[in-house]
Design a protein around this motif. Structure first.
Motif, short mmCIF file in Angstrom:
data_model
loop_
_atom_site.label_atom_id
_atom_site.label_comp_id
_atom_site.label_asym_id
_atom_site.label_seq_id
_atom_site.Cartn_x
_atom_site.Cartn_y
_atom_site.Cartn_z
N PRO A 1 0.81 -1.24 0.00
CA PRO A 1 0.00 0.00 0.00
C PRO A 1 0.83 1.28 0.00
N GLN A 2 2.11 1.23 0.44
CA GLN A 2 2.96 2.42 0.44
C GLN A 2 3.58 2.69 -0.93
N CYS A 3 3.37 1.76 -1.85
CA CYS A 3 3.95 1.88 -3.19
C CYS A 3 2.87 2.00 -4.27
N GLY B 1 -7.03 7.04 -7.35
CA GLY B 1 -6.39 8.31 -7.06
C GLY B 1 -5.04 8.43 -7.75
N GLU B 2 -4.36 9.52 -7.49
CA GLU B 2 -3.06 9.76 -8.13
C GLU B 2 -2.02 8.76 -7.62
N ALA B 3 -1.27 8.20 -8.55
CA ALA B 3 -0.28 7.19 -8.20
C ALA B 3 1.10 7.82 -8.02
N ARG B 4 1.91 7.21 -7.14
CA ARG B 4 3.27 7.71 -6.89
C ARG B 4 4.23 7.11 -7.91
N PRO B 5 5.21 7.88 -8.37
CA PRO B 5 6.21 7.35 -9.31
C PRO B 5 6.97 6.18 -8.68
N LEU B 6 7.22 5.13 -9.47
CA LEU B 6 7.87 3.93 -8.94
C LEU B 6 9.39 3.98 -9.13
N SER C 1 -1.30 4.27 -17.12
CA SER C 1 -2.60 4.85 -16.78
C SER C 1 -2.49 6.36 -16.61
N TRP C 2 -3.62 7.05 -16.82
CA TRP C 2 -3.61 8.51 -16.70
C TRP C 2 -3.25 8.94 -15.29
N ARG C 3 -3.76 8.24 -14.29
CA ARG C 3 -3.50 8.68 -12.92
C ARG C 3 -2.02 8.54 -12.56
N TYR C 4 -1.34 7.54 -13.15
CA TYR C 4 0.10 7.42 -12.90
C TYR C 4 0.86 8.54 -13.64
N LEU C 5 0.48 8.79 -14.89
CA LEU C 5 1.15 9.84 -15.67
C LEU C 5 0.95 11.21 -15.04
#
Length: 227
Positions: free
Chosen positions: A22-24, A29-34, A67-71
């Motif tokens: 869950p921390q990654c 919602g908006e995703a955090r860069p990996l 995905s758009w939310r990741y971008l």
């Protein structure tokens, strides 16, 4: 391990990763860069879990990062994270620019697809309208907001003109008593088989003085007059 449910789609794998890390990862919602190289970290950490193969993990990561939310999350100043949410360095400018272009291209493809579908719907509507043209009278009545009434049909074809009977003239009543006449009254003067229009000018004991439509005045006996 044998009783573990099998994940069949990339979306199911992403949902499971969001629960497992869950921390990654996030399911909405908006995703955090990996972190760069996180695929190998995943292979090492989840090997044997949920019977996931490397192909499944790679497909899920590809879907997640496109995905758009990741971008949207790949922007200047954002920090990459590992599987446990630990920071792994700030995003490079070229990665931010690449994500921006991918997002613009994705939006353009969606917009083009929408316009194509709208054009198809318009063409289908025009073709449908062309197949069922409205009659001029119906269009005129519809424009005026009036109800269009269809004429009743008795399913009988019209008779030829030669077979149609001429309309019979209503029989006229002869004048039997001059007392029934009045000055200024319109009347008919019988002349042979025809009758002429006339107006009563005067009623005398010798007859009735009338004026014909031609302006000629004459005295006519009652038996030559008709109502």
């Amino acid at each position: 391990m044998e009783n573990q449910p099998k994940l069949n789609s990339s979306k199911e794998v992403i949902a499971w990763l969001a629960e497992r890390f869950p921390q990654c990862f996030s399911a909405e919602g908006e995703a955090r860069p990996l972190k760069i190289g996180i695929f190998q970290d995943l292979v090492d950490r989840v090997q044997g879990e949920m019977s996931l193969s490397k192909t499944q993990l790679r497909s899920a990561l590809r879907l997640y990062t496109s995905s758009w939310r990741y971008l949207y999350g790949v922007k200047a100043g954002a920090i990459r994270v590992d599987l446990d949410g630990n920071p792994c360095g700030e995003l490079d400018e070229q990665h931010v620019e690449h994500a921006r272009k991918q997002l613009e291209e994705a939006k353009a493809r969606v917009q083009a697809q929408r316009e194509k579908q709208q054009a198809k719907r318009r063409e289908a509507g025009e073709e449908e309208g062309a197949r069922r043209p409205r009659k001029p009278a119906a269009r005129k009545a519809a424009a005026a907001g009036e109800e269009v009434r269809k004429p009743r049909s008795n399913n009988k074809p019209p008779r030829p003109a030669a077979e149609r009977k001429p309309a019979e003239a209503k029989p006229r009543k002869p004048v039997t008593d001059t007392a029934a006449l009045a000055v200024g009254q319109n009347i008919k003067v019988k002349a042979g088989k025809s009758a002429m229009d006339a107006t009563v000018l005067e009623i005398t004991k010798d007859g009735v003085r009338v004026e014909l439509a031609s302006g000629l005045a004459m005295i006519v006996r009652a038996e030559h007059l008709q109502f």
